[in-house]
Design an enzyme around this catalytic site. Structure first.
Site, PDB file in Angstrom:
ATOM      1  NE  ARG A  55      -3.222   0.778   3.943  1.00 45.25           N
ATOM      2  CZ  ARG A  55      -2.577   1.266   4.829  1.00 45.25           C
ATOM      3  NH1 ARG A  55      -2.892   2.934   4.640  1.00 45.25           N
ATOM      4  NH2 ARG A  55      -2.626   0.850   5.636  1.00 45.25           N
ATOM      5  CE1 TYR A 108     -15.898  15.738 -13.379  1.00 45.15           C
ATOM      6  CE2 TYR A 108     -14.700  14.972 -10.312  1.00 45.15           C
ATOM      7  CZ  TYR A 108     -15.007  15.070 -12.230  1.00 45.15           C
ATOM      8  OH  TYR A 108     -15.544  13.174 -12.793  1.00 45.15           O
ATOM      9  CG  ASP A 180      -9.380  19.772 -11.457  1.00 39.41           C
ATOM     10  OD1 ASP A 180      -8.344  18.916 -12.681  1.00 39.41           O
ATOM     11  OD2 ASP A 180     -10.303  19.627 -11.297  1.00 39.41           O
ATOM     12  CE  LYS A 205     -12.145  14.006 -16.942  1.00 40.00           C
ATOM     13  NZ  LYS A 205     -11.644  12.967 -15.830  1.00 40.00           N
TER      14      LYS A 205
END
Length: 390
Positions: A55, A108, A180, A205
């Site tokens: 992890r 967003y 962002d 993206k």
């Protein structure tokens, strides 16, 4: 090192590649040790890209984190299973009950939902602000304001923010500046040159670029990297090495992909500008886009995502336009090789600090890597259907 060279070399240290071109896919949960001394040494260096437990990261994760840090210019990059996870975990890593954050009104939609539905229950207050507020942001800062969050350009209405002005004022009040930066992709906008403290991306993206991976990143300055890293780990954030391998592959071509996306999108936007049905082109490179002057000043290029508003139309006409397109498909993402389209009839429902004044629908396009003449022909046929329903 110039950017195109950095894109090819980032994250390819010899300790990650083991003598081959690409870092390998290292799948691991348990890391085993032969001696107590070896285990203690790994624990001591657990924050220095040493494998301790899956992890915390494997060599694949460390290679991708290095690559993103080199591209964006921060001190370290935390990895998440989606862009939304990157946004929400970056915010929660720095706020507590009683704090206040400033959130751009063009954010967003999942970012807004997180503020309204999760942070509010935790006692964190959110104030939304006009994306074009600039120096006026100072009037909204309270003694308990902890974060000023930007998204530039906005991913639907495309306002470009005056990032350095907002960041300077935020820092004068000891606020953390988060951005962002998915549209800029760490390629066309360098956040740390303009005062950003934490740059967040939906790597889903343009970083991945092929519409087949969910992934998020948050790259931080030296001041905030330790807290972001440690809190993200405590909240259980980790990513698949297979997804990271695909993201590393995507990075290698992001420079040439973005240039083609940009070229084709500018061609389509220029064609749309001459259409009688189109009112306003909301592409940051066009003067008609709010904040265009900041785009010219701060960005080195654009990409395939932009919007435009119509000067006529109704729901039936918009549906006729969208139905039957051959190359543009409807979808909620962007940044892949394919062209996408969204028709939006109500924007006020996802705003509170500003009012959307356009009377007719907005259409958002992502221009992919298809031949631009085919894309224009597809849109032209869509307008023919649109006009039959007026």
């Amino acid at each position: 090192m110039k950017q195109d060279t950095k894109i090819v070399t980032a994250g390819r240290k010899a300790k990650w590649t083991n003598g081959v071109v690409n870092p390998s896919v290292t799948r691991a949960s348990t890391v085993v040790f032969e001696t107590v001394a070896e285990m203690n040494d790994a624990l001591k260096n657990r924050n220095n890209q040493t494998m301790v437990y899956g992890r915390r990261g494997t060599t694949t994760a460390f290679a991708f984190s290095d690559a993103m840090t080199e591209l964006e210019g921060g001190a370290g990059c935390a990895l998440y299973p989606s862009g939304t996870a990157a946004i929400t975990n970056a915010i929660i890593s720095f706020v507590e009950s009683g704090d206040h954050i400033l959130m751009v009104d063009s954010a967003y939609e999942p970012t807004r939902d997180y503020c309204d539905k999760i942070l509010a229950k935790m006692g964190v207050e959110t104030t939304y602000y006009d994306p074009l507020i600039g120096a006026g942001i100072e009037a909204l800062i309270k003694p308990n304001t902890r974060i000023v969050f930007l998204e530039s350009p906005g991913s639907i209405t495309m306002e470009v923010q005056d990032v350095p002005t907002i960041a300077k004022i935020a820092h004068q009040h000891d606020c953390i500046v988060m951005l962002d930066n998915t549209w800029g992709a760490g390629i066309n906008f360098k956040p740390f040159d303009y005062g950003v403290d934490i740059s967040i991306q939906a790597a889903t993206k343009y970083i991945v670029g092929h519409s087949d991976v969910m992934l998020g990143t948050a790259t931080a300055t030296e001041k905030y990297w330790p807290q972001l890293r440690d809190n993200s780990y405590l909240m259980g954030q980790c990513t698949s090495p297979d997804d990271l391998y695909l993201a590393l592959r995507g990075i290698r071509t992001i420079g040439v992909r973005l240039k083609q996306h940009e070229k084709s999108a500018l061609t389509v936007a220029s064609w749309l500008k001459e259409r009688p049905e189109v009112d306003t082109i909301l592409h940051p490179a066009f003067e008609s886009c709010p904040g265009h002057e900041f785009f010219k000043r701060d960005f080195t290029g654009s990409n395939g995502l932009f919007s435009f508003t119509l000067n006529c139309g109704n729901r039936a006409a918009l549906t006729a336009f969208l139905d039957g397109l051959s190359h543009f498909k409807m979808g909620y993402s962007w940044g892949g090789f394919e062209s996408l389209i969204l028709g939006i009839t109500s924007i006020d429902s996802i705003r509170s600090a500003t009012k959307w004044t356009a009377e007719f629908p907005l259409i958002r396009l992502h221009i992919g890597l298809e031949d631009v003449d085919d894309l224009i022909a597809d849109l032209e046929q869509g307008f023919a259907r649109f006009n039959t329903k007026l």
